[in-house]
Design a protein around this motif. Structure first.
Motif, mmCIF file in Angstrom:
data_model
loop_
_atom_site.group_PDB
_atom_site.id
_atom_site.type_symbol
_atom_site.label_atom_id
_atom_site.label_comp_id
_atom_site.label_asym_id
_atom_site.label_seq_id
_atom_site.Cartn_x
_atom_site.Cartn_y
_atom_site.Cartn_z
ATOM 1 N N GLY A 1 -3.753 -9.768 -6.543
ATOM 2 C CA GLY A 1 -3.923 -8.659 -6.391
ATOM 3 C C GLY A 1 -2.582 -8.014 -7.687
ATOM 4 N N THR A 2 -1.562 -8.575 -8.071
ATOM 5 C CA THR A 2 -0.198 -8.516 -9.232
ATOM 6 C C THR A 2 -1.386 -7.612 -10.382
ATOM 7 N N SER A 3 -2.289 -8.141 -10.586
ATOM 8 C CA SER A 3 -2.938 -8.075 -12.684
ATOM 9 C C SER A 3 -3.323 -6.114 -11.813
ATOM 10 N N GLY A 4 -3.380 -6.355 -11.348
ATOM 11 C CA GLY A 4 -3.048 -4.177 -11.031
ATOM 12 C C GLY A 4 -1.635 -3.742 -11.385
ATOM 13 N N THR B 1 0.678 -1.076 0.032
ATOM 14 C CA THR B 1 0.113 0.439 -0.031
ATOM 15 C C THR B 1 0.749 1.430 -0.237
ATOM 16 N N ALA B 2 2.220 1.029 0.864
ATOM 17 C CA ALA B 2 2.733 2.383 1.217
ATOM 18 C C ALA B 2 3.851 2.774 -0.106
ATOM 19 N N LEU B 3 3.631 1.442 -0.852
ATOM 20 C CA LEU B 3 4.465 1.629 -2.523
ATOM 21 C C LEU B 3 3.910 2.040 -3.624
ATOM 22 N N LEU B 4 2.528 1.613 -3.440
ATOM 23 C CA LEU B 4 1.699 1.978 -4.361
ATOM 24 C C LEU B 4 1.060 3.679 -4.346
ATOM 25 N N ALA B 5 1.165 4.309 -2.686
ATOM 26 C CA ALA B 5 0.733 5.733 -2.881
ATOM 27 C C ALA B 5 2.033 5.952 -3.434
ATOM 28 N N GLU B 6 2.906 6.191 -2.938
ATOM 29 C CA GLU B 6 4.074 6.379 -3.702
ATOM 30 C C GLU B 6 3.964 6.461 -5.372
ATOM 31 N N VAL B 7 3.855 5.783 -5.890
ATOM 32 C CA VAL B 7 3.172 5.568 -7.353
ATOM 33 C C VAL B 7 2.041 6.674 -7.557
ATOM 34 N N VAL B 8 1.082 6.950 -7.321
ATOM 35 C CA VAL B 8 0.107 7.892 -7.058
ATOM 36 C C VAL B 8 0.489 8.881 -7.236
ATOM 37 N N ALA B 9 1.358 8.828 -5.980
ATOM 38 C CA ALA B 9 1.699 10.553 -5.857
ATOM 39 C C ALA B 9 2.407 11.486 -6.638
ATOM 40 N N THR B 10 3.714 10.038 -6.624
ATOM 41 C CA THR B 10 4.630 10.637 -8.366
ATOM 42 C C THR B 10 3.758 10.640 -9.374
ATOM 43 N N GLU B 11 3.153 10.050 -9.957
ATOM 44 C CA GLU B 11 2.405 9.963 -11.531
ATOM 45 C C GLU B 11 1.584 11.306 -10.831
ATOM 46 N N ALA B 12 1.142 11.645 -10.307
ATOM 47 C CA ALA B 12 -0.493 12.780 -9.909
ATOM 48 C C ALA B 12 0.385 14.060 -9.975
ATOM 49 N N ALA B 13 1.124 13.853 -9.138
ATOM 50 C CA ALA B 13 2.092 15.717 -9.363
ATOM 51 C C ALA B 13 2.813 15.965 -10.474
ATOM 52 N N ASN C 1 1.800 16.943 -18.266
ATOM 53 C CA ASN C 1 2.223 15.573 -19.428
ATOM 54 C C ASN C 1 1.032 15.404 -19.307
ATOM 55 N N PRO C 2 -0.088 15.135 -20.192
ATOM 56 C CA PRO C 2 -1.025 14.749 -20.297
ATOM 57 C C PRO C 2 -0.664 13.200 -20.588
ATOM 58 N N ALA C 3 0.424 12.798 -21.247
ATOM 59 C CA ALA C 3 0.749 11.288 -21.946
ATOM 60 C C ALA C 3 0.456 10.248 -20.245
ATOM 61 N N GLY C 4 0.585 11.281 -19.389
ATOM 62 C CA GLY C 4 0.315 10.310 -18.035
ATOM 63 C C GLY C 4 -0.676 9.974 -17.295
ATOM 64 N N LEU C 5 -1.990 9.906 -17.496
ATOM 65 C CA LEU C 5 -3.176 9.845 -17.188
ATOM 66 C C LEU C 5 -3.241 8.451 -17.633
ATOM 67 N N PRO C 6 -2.770 7.312 -19.101
ATOM 68 C CA PRO C 6 -3.742 5.940 -17.862
ATOM 69 C C PRO C 6 -2.633 5.457 -17.354
ATOM 70 N N ARG C 7 -1.185 5.368 -17.344
ATOM 71 C CA ARG C 7 -0.510 5.147 -15.651
ATOM 72 C C ARG C 7 -1.031 5.678 -14.684
ATOM 73 N N THR C 8 -1.257 6.788 -14.250
ATOM 74 C CA THR C 8 -1.978 7.793 -13.096
ATOM 75 C C THR C 8 -3.461 6.933 -13.169
ATOM 76 N N ARG C 9 -4.885 6.947 -14.028
ATOM 77 C CA ARG C 9 -5.303 6.351 -13.274
ATOM 78 C C ARG C 9 -4.862 4.211 -12.703
ATOM 79 N N ALA C 10 -4.218 3.904 -14.061
ATOM 80 C CA ALA C 10 -4.168 2.692 -13.596
ATOM 81 C C ALA C 10 -3.455 2.558 -12.362
ATOM 82 N N ALA C 11 -2.708 3.261 -11.738
ATOM 83 C CA ALA C 11 -2.364 3.493 -10.023
ATOM 84 C C ALA C 11 -3.065 3.860 -9.283
ATOM 85 N N LEU C 12 -4.133 4.523 -9.735
ATOM 86 C CA LEU C 12 -4.964 4.393 -8.770
ATOM 87 C C LEU C 12 -5.623 3.610 -8.386
#
Length: 394
Positions: free
Chosen positions: A276-279, A143-155, A160-171
């Motif tokens: 849980g690894t599928s996401g 959970t902590a690692l995924l929260a870092e991914v989400v925070a980093t991508e959202a920042a 950089n709208p190219a990050g939309l798919p990754r940010t959605r997937a991470a969330l």
């Protein structure tokens, strides 16, 4: 020597003259660094000041060191700073077990390896091993690692709208891991707000020590934004592999003690972890080919082939099956969940192979491995080969 240090550089962000940070571009720390982070003299000065004082582990200047590493990339860190870090001797109060000293001792290999690092120093494996020994659960770490991914991508999403798919997937992955509602807005501004809310909620359920460890274990070899996601994803998989390995070891002990019910519960939990690894894989699929090429070129010697947790799972499962055969316990009580674990492990490996084919094709993987060809062969290996042979044709 402190007298050889250059004067402290000006503080404040460097004017933005690089491409927008984000997917297929530089990281935020590399694109918009503080001036102090660009100059190794700042980190050297903070280390010298720390030594002049009491050199207590709980006051180590992590921020200054990591600021430089993330601004320039680990492979570009100079020998003077590496030498200074190699001279650090973690210590706490005399005669006491000090968590701060243990954290520093575990963390230092990640920043002292220069360009001769291995898989463990790339990921900060000693830090996570100590977390587990101290009682941190895999769900907290993931959970902590995924929260870092989400925070980093959202920042970086706004520029950089190219990050939309990754940010959605991470969330989505974070929501699933943390058990929070998965509302995924379509617009960048709303998505950034949703990410901030989800990250805040998720982190509330994670101990401060786990959050701190995750914060410190990001030392990419390059200045590429995508490598940050790549490291976090591998750290997540390492947490899963370690959890599965502990479950298999615990199930083996439970079988030896005649506790088929406990063994079944442990293996069912391992299946859940793998599901849980599928996401997380969906986050990884957002890696551009050219970004991975940069990572591959800079991670020689740091290959997932070196994962002890992964190999440990594949080595220990036949031992579990043998223990079951020798235990006298009813075979049909455990064999179904063992088959589920085998299938979940195989599905994970097949997914990895498919993603590798999409991202790198037939070229070598990280650390000079055979890439997709190696993964295809590995995907065919079973955790319980004897179990498969023993099952009646159907």
């Amino acid at each position: 020597m402190t007298t050889a240090l250059s004067p402290a550089p000006p503080t404040g962000p460097v004017p933005d003259a690089t491409p927008a940070p984000g997917v297929d571009g530089p990281s935020l720390a590399a694109a918009r660094p503080d001036r102090a982070d660009l100059d190794p003299g700042h980190a050297l000065g903070e280390l010298a000041r720390w030594r002049r004082e009491d050199a207590a582990a709980d006051r180590f200047p992590y921020r200054a060191v990591l600021g430089h590493y993330r601004a320039v990339g680990k492979n570009a860190v100079g020998e003077e700073l590496l030498t200074a870090l190699r001279a650090v001797e973690p210590h706490g109060p005399a005669g006491a077990v000090d968590p701060a000293a243990q954290l520093l001792a575990d963390w230092l290999p990640q920043v002292m390896d220069g360009q001769q690092g291995d898989y463990d120093s790339y990921l900060g494996t000693p830090v996570y091993t100590s977390l587990t020994a101290a009682g941190a659960g895999p769900d907290q770490v993931i959970t902590a690692l995924l929260a870092e991914v989400v925070a980093t991508e959202a920042a970086v999403l706004a520029g950089n709208p190219a990050g939309l798919p990754r940010t959605r997937a991470a969330l989505r992955a974070l929501a699933a891991a943390a058990g929070i509602p998965a509302l995924i807005p379509g617009e960048s501004e709303d998505l950034v707000a949703a990410c901030a809310e989800a990250v805040a909620v998720a982190r509330q359920a994670v101990p401060a020590g786990v959050l701190r460890a995750v914060e410190l274990t990001l030392t990419p070899t390059t200045r590429a934004h995508d490598e940050q996601m790549f490291i976090r994803v591998i750290q997540i998989f390492e947490a899963v592999f370690a959890a599965v390995g502990r479950a298999v070891a615990g199930a083996t002990e439970a079988v030896a003690a005649g506790r088929a019910d406990l063994a079944r519960d442990l293996l069912a939990e391992a299946v859940r972890q793998l599901a849980g690894t599928s996401g997380v894989f969906r986050v990884l699929t957002t890696m551009p080919k050219d970004a991975f090429a940069v990572i591959r070129a800079n991670t020689d010697g740091r290959s997932a082939v070196q994962s002890r947790s992964y190999r440990g799972v594949e080595r220990s499962c036949p031992t579990l099956h043998l223990a079951l055969l020798e235990s006298g316990l009813p075979q049909d009580g455990l064999q179904p969940v063992m088959a589920e674990l085998d299938e979940a492990w195989g599905a994970m490996k097949r997914t990895h192979w498919g993603i590798t084919m999409k991202i790198i094709g037939s070229v070598p993987g990280t650390g000079g491995t055979a890439g997709a060809a190696y993964l295809r062969e590995a995907a065919e290996a079973r955790l319980f080969p004897a179990l498969r042979r023993a099952q009646p044709a159907g």
